[in-house]
Design a protein around this motif. Structure first.
Motif, PDB file in Angstrom:
ATOM      1  N   ALA A 115     -49.676  67.092  -8.017  1.00  0.00           N
ATOM      2  CA  ALA A 115     -49.907  65.685  -7.687  1.00  0.00           C
ATOM      3  C   ALA A 115     -51.293  65.491  -7.094  1.00  0.00           C
ATOM      4  O   ALA A 115     -52.002  64.529  -7.428  1.00  0.00           O
ATOM      5  CB  ALA A 115     -48.837  65.197  -6.717  1.00  0.00           C
ATOM      6  N   CYS A 116     -51.711  66.402  -6.211  1.00  0.00           N
ATOM      7  CA  CYS A 116     -53.019  66.271  -5.561  1.00  0.00           C
ATOM      8  C   CYS A 116     -54.165  66.573  -6.522  1.00  0.00           C
ATOM      9  O   CYS A 116     -55.260  66.008  -6.385  1.00  0.00           O
ATOM     10  CB  CYS A 116     -53.091  67.198  -4.356  1.00  0.00           C
ATOM     11  N   ALA A 117     -53.949  67.461  -7.485  1.00  0.00           N
ATOM     12  CA  ALA A 117     -55.014  67.836  -8.426  1.00  0.00           C
ATOM     13  C   ALA A 117     -55.452  66.658  -9.285  1.00  0.00           C
ATOM     14  O   ALA A 117     -56.580  66.636  -9.794  1.00  0.00           O
ATOM     15  CB  ALA A 117     -54.550  68.988  -9.311  1.00  0.00           C
ATOM     16  N   ALA A 118     -54.568  65.681  -9.461  1.00  0.00           N
ATOM     17  CA  ALA A 118     -54.900  64.524 -10.297  1.00  0.00           C
ATOM     18  C   ALA A 118     -55.723  63.476  -9.559  1.00  0.00           C
ATOM     19  O   ALA A 118     -56.186  62.508 -10.177  1.00  0.00           O
ATOM     20  CB  ALA A 118     -53.610  63.887 -10.823  1.00  0.00           C
ATOM     21  N   LEU A 119     -55.952  63.657  -8.264  1.00  0.00           N
ATOM     22  CA  LEU A 119     -56.688  62.674  -7.479  1.00  0.00           C
ATOM     23  C   LEU A 119     -58.191  62.775  -7.730  1.00  0.00           C
ATOM     24  O   LEU A 119     -58.697  63.857  -8.057  1.00  0.00           O
ATOM     25  CB  LEU A 119     -56.417  62.882  -5.986  1.00  0.00           C
ATOM     26  N   PRO A 120     -58.929  61.682  -7.560  1.00  0.00           N
ATOM     27  CA  PRO A 120     -60.390  61.747  -7.678  1.00  0.00           C
ATOM     28  C   PRO A 120     -60.985  62.616  -6.582  1.00  0.00           C
ATOM     29  O   PRO A 120     -60.413  62.751  -5.498  1.00  0.00           O
ATOM     30  CB  PRO A 120     -60.830  60.285  -7.535  1.00  0.00           C
ATOM     31  N   ALA A 121     -62.140  63.201  -6.870  1.00  0.00           N
ATOM     32  CA  ALA A 121     -62.766  64.145  -5.944  1.00  0.00           C
ATOM     33  C   ALA A 121     -63.745  63.481  -4.993  1.00  0.00           C
ATOM     34  O   ALA A 121     -64.428  64.168  -4.232  1.00  0.00           O
ATOM     35  CB  ALA A 121     -63.466  65.247  -6.727  1.00  0.00           C
ATOM     36  N   ALA A 122     -63.843  62.165  -5.013  1.00  0.00           N
ATOM     37  CA  ALA A 122     -64.787  61.467  -4.139  1.00  0.00           C
ATOM     38  C   ALA A 122     -64.196  60.128  -3.723  1.00  0.00           C
ATOM     39  O   ALA A 122     -63.387  59.535  -4.444  1.00  0.00           O
ATOM     40  CB  ALA A 122     -66.120  61.262  -4.841  1.00  0.00           C
ATOM     41  N   ILE A 123     -64.603  59.668  -2.548  1.00  0.00           N
ATOM     42  CA  ILE A 123     -64.184  58.345  -2.068  1.00  0.00           C
ATOM     43  C   ILE A 123     -65.017  57.277  -2.763  1.00  0.00           C
ATOM     44  O   ILE A 123     -66.220  57.441  -2.955  1.00  0.00           O
ATOM     45  CB  ILE A 123     -64.380  58.219  -0.547  1.00  0.00           C
ATOM     46  N   SER A 124     -64.360  56.191  -3.119  1.00  0.00           N
ATOM     47  CA  SER A 124     -65.058  55.060  -3.721  1.00  0.00           C
ATOM     48  C   SER A 124     -64.797  53.816  -2.871  1.00  0.00           C
ATOM     49  O   SER A 124     -63.640  53.472  -2.603  1.00  0.00           O
ATOM     50  CB  SER A 124     -64.558  54.834  -5.152  1.00  0.00           C
ATOM     51  N   TYR A 125     -65.863  53.166  -2.433  1.00  0.00           N
ATOM     52  CA  TYR A 125     -65.706  51.962  -1.606  1.00  0.00           C
ATOM     53  C   TYR A 125     -66.968  51.122  -1.700  1.00  0.00           C
ATOM     54  O   TYR A 125     -68.049  51.599  -2.054  1.00  0.00           O
ATOM     55  CB  TYR A 125     -65.417  52.329  -0.146  1.00  0.00           C
ATOM     56  N   GLY A 126     -66.830  49.861  -1.373  1.00  0.00           N
ATOM     57  CA  GLY A 126     -67.943  48.933  -1.426  1.00  0.00           C
ATOM     58  C   GLY A 126     -68.589  48.755  -0.063  1.00  0.00           C
ATOM     59  O   GLY A 126     -68.354  49.536   0.861  1.00  0.00           O
ATOM     60  N   PRO A 127     -69.395  47.719   0.089  1.00  0.00           N
ATOM     61  CA  PRO A 127     -70.047  47.474   1.383  1.00  0.00           C
ATOM     62  C   PRO A 127     -69.037  47.080   2.444  1.00  0.00           C
ATOM     63  O   PRO A 127     -68.009  46.462   2.161  1.00  0.00           O
ATOM     64  CB  PRO A 127     -71.014  46.324   1.066  1.00  0.00           C
ATOM     65  N   ALA A 128     -69.329  47.451   3.679  1.00  0.00           N
ATOM     66  CA  ALA A 128     -68.430  47.137   4.783  1.00  0.00           C
ATOM     67  C   ALA A 128     -68.454  45.647   5.076  1.00  0.00           C
ATOM     68  O   ALA A 128     -69.511  45.009   5.031  1.00  0.00           O
ATOM     69  CB  ALA A 128     -68.835  47.921   6.026  1.00  0.00           C
ATOM     70  N   PRO A 129     -67.314  45.063   5.390  1.00  0.00           N
ATOM     71  CA  PRO A 129     -67.275  43.632   5.700  1.00  0.00           C
ATOM     72  C   PRO A 129     -67.819  43.354   7.095  1.00  0.00           C
ATOM     73  O   PRO A 129     -68.065  44.260   7.898  1.00  0.00           O
ATOM     74  CB  PRO A 129     -65.781  43.311   5.610  1.00  0.00           C
ATOM     75  N   SER A 130     -67.984  42.091   7.379  1.00  0.00           N
ATOM     76  CA  SER A 130     -68.445  41.673   8.700  1.00  0.00           C
ATOM     77  C   SER A 130     -67.460  42.107   9.775  1.00  0.00           C
ATOM     78  O   SER A 130     -66.247  42.059   9.578  1.00  0.00           O
ATOM     79  CB  SER A 130     -68.611  40.147   8.723  1.00  0.00           C
ATOM     80  N   GLY A 131     -68.001  42.547  10.912  1.00  0.00           N
ATOM     81  CA  GLY A 131     -67.163  42.947  12.033  1.00  0.00           C
ATOM     82  C   GLY A 131     -66.954  44.440  12.163  1.00  0.00           C
ATOM     83  O   GLY A 131     -66.429  44.900  13.172  1.00  0.00           O
ATOM     84  N   THR A 132     -67.369  45.215  11.139  1.00  0.00           N
ATOM     85  CA  THR A 132     -67.227  46.669  11.233  1.00  0.00           C
ATOM     86  C   THR A 132     -68.350  47.241  12.106  1.00  0.00           C
ATOM     87  O   THR A 132     -69.442  46.695  12.184  1.00  0.00           O
ATOM     88  CB  THR A 132     -67.278  47.327   9.848  1.00  0.00           C
ATOM     89  N   MET A 133     -68.051  48.408  12.736  1.00  0.00           N
ATOM     90  CA  MET A 133     -69.029  49.041  13.625  1.00  0.00           C
ATOM     91  C   MET A 133     -69.313  50.484  13.210  1.00  0.00           C
ATOM     92  O   MET A 133     -70.456  50.850  12.975  1.00  0.00           O
ATOM     93  CB  MET A 133     -68.524  49.022  15.071  1.00  0.00           C
ATOM     94  N   ASN A 134     -68.249  51.283  13.098  1.00  0.00           N
ATOM     95  CA  ASN A 134     -68.429  52.728  12.928  1.00  0.00           C
ATOM     96  C   ASN A 134     -67.764  53.305  11.693  1.00  0.00           C
ATOM     97  O   ASN A 134     -67.775  54.527  11.498  1.00  0.00           O
ATOM     98  CB  ASN A 134     -67.889  53.460  14.174  1.00  0.00           C
ATOM     99  N   VAL A 135     -67.180  52.468  10.860  1.00  0.00           N
ATOM    100  CA  VAL A 135     -66.449  53.009   9.721  1.00  0.00           C
ATOM    101  C   VAL A 135     -67.376  53.660   8.693  1.00  0.00           C
ATOM    102  O   VAL A 135     -67.008  54.663   8.069  1.00  0.00           O
ATOM    103  CB  VAL A 135     -65.579  51.919   9.066  1.00  0.00           C
ATOM    104  N   MET A 136     -68.590  53.134   8.512  1.00  0.00           N
ATOM    105  CA  MET A 136     -69.470  53.701   7.487  1.00  0.00           C
ATOM    106  C   MET A 136     -69.922  55.127   7.834  1.00  0.00           C
ATOM    107  O   MET A 136     -69.880  56.014   6.976  1.00  0.00           O
ATOM    108  CB  MET A 136     -70.659  52.778   7.235  1.00  0.00           C
ATOM    109  N   PRO A 137     -70.352  55.414   9.087  1.00  0.00           N
ATOM    110  CA  PRO A 137     -70.653  56.806   9.418  1.00  0.00           C
ATOM    111  C   PRO A 137     -69.441  57.726   9.263  1.00  0.00           C
ATOM    112  O   PRO A 137     -69.580  58.879   8.844  1.00  0.00           O
ATOM    113  CB  PRO A 137     -71.116  56.735  10.873  1.00  0.00           C
TER     114      PRO A 137
END
Length: 280
Positions: free
Chosen positions: A144-166
């Motif tokens: 089950a885990c082998a079928a997962l993508p090998a990298a995180i995919s995400y867009g720009p952080a929304p307003s109000g975020t502080m530390n999630v991008m680091p």
């Protein structure tokens, strides 16, 4: 508001967090139930009597880093299946793994660590096959885990975020550098001051994964795969089912769910004792 992915003081209310929002199983491990089976039933269940020494012999030779061995009991009689269930008992680790085909593997470790009961069901809940597996972790979990993508995919952080991008940058870097067999990289999320917007975006970026396991030892530990390979949510609960430790681990399988080398040898001796006491 209770923040997710954190350490909570003993007794404080805490909400379950991503990736999968299932309640942790309750209750203690069930012990071997052979004492409730009649001697006549044990005598007539010859499929079980033949299977036990094969499992014990496999346990005696099994290595933690090697693929496991499956024993198909799908065609066993109902009496034999019931007796196998009583013989193996209910161990500490249980859960599910959703395979890419849509088949759901229901996983239950035996009282003898390193021995697993795996029931495969189709999307309608119909039982497809029934196995006993000797392994550090069932093959279905790795598939089950082998079928997962090998990298995180995400867009720009929304307003109000502080530390999630680091934080996401660190997770992505560790995923890229991880090789099977490396020690786990643990991120204790309480070390990252996070706003509600941070937490929401982290949950969206990690996404739900196909595996959820619960280990019930001294404390309940819930181990859940994220939607990216080698990323896991690991949460410890107190007796009131409040989260007291919340972390991410970058590793192929968290150690809490794995049977160790010495477990196989101890389990082999235990099954041989059962075989000699009840089936000879």
């Amino acid at each position: 508001m209770t923040a997710a992915f954190r350490i909570a003081p003993e007794g404080e209310d805490a909400a379950p967090v991503v990736p999968i929002g299932a309640d942790p199983p309750q209750g203690a491990c069930k012990l071997n139930g052979l004492v409730t089976s009649s001697a006549e039933k044990i005598r007539r269940c010859r499929q079980t009597a033949t299977l036990l020494p094969d499992i014990a012999a496999t346990l005696a030779m099994q290595k933690a880093d090697q693929p496991g061995r499956l024993f198909d009991i799908s065609e066993f009689t109902d009496d034999d299946k019931q007796l196998i269930t009583q013989t193996l008992g209910t161990g500490e680790v249980a859960g599910t793994a959703l395979l890419p085909s849509g088949v759901l593997a229901h996983i239950q470790e035996a009282v003898t660590a390193g021995v697993w009961r795996i029931r495969f069901k189709d999307p309608n809940g119909i039982l497809l096959s029934d196995y006993i597996e000797v392994a550090s972790i069932p093959m279905a979990v790795r598939q089950a885990c082998a079928a997962l993508p090998a990298a995180i995919s995400y867009g720009p952080a929304p307003s109000g975020t502080m530390n999630v991008m680091p934080l996401l940058t660190e997770i992505g870097d560790r995923i890229g550098r991880y090789r099977r067999g490396d020690p786990a990289h643990v991120i204790t999320l309480s070390l990252f001051p996070m706003s509600p917007q941070d937490m929401n975006f982290l949950q969206v970026a990690l996404r739900p994964g196909p595996v959820q396991l619960t280990s019930r030892g001294y404390r309940t530990c819930r181990v859940v795969a994220a939607g990216t390979r080698n990323v896991w949510s690991v949460q410890f609960y107190n007796r009131m089912d409040a989260i007291i430790l919340d972390a991410l681990e970058i590793v192929d399988i968290p150690s809490f769910a794995l049977a160790a080398e010495e477990d196989f040898r101890d389990s082999a001796a235990h099954l041989r004792h059962i075989e000699e006491a009840y089936f000879r």
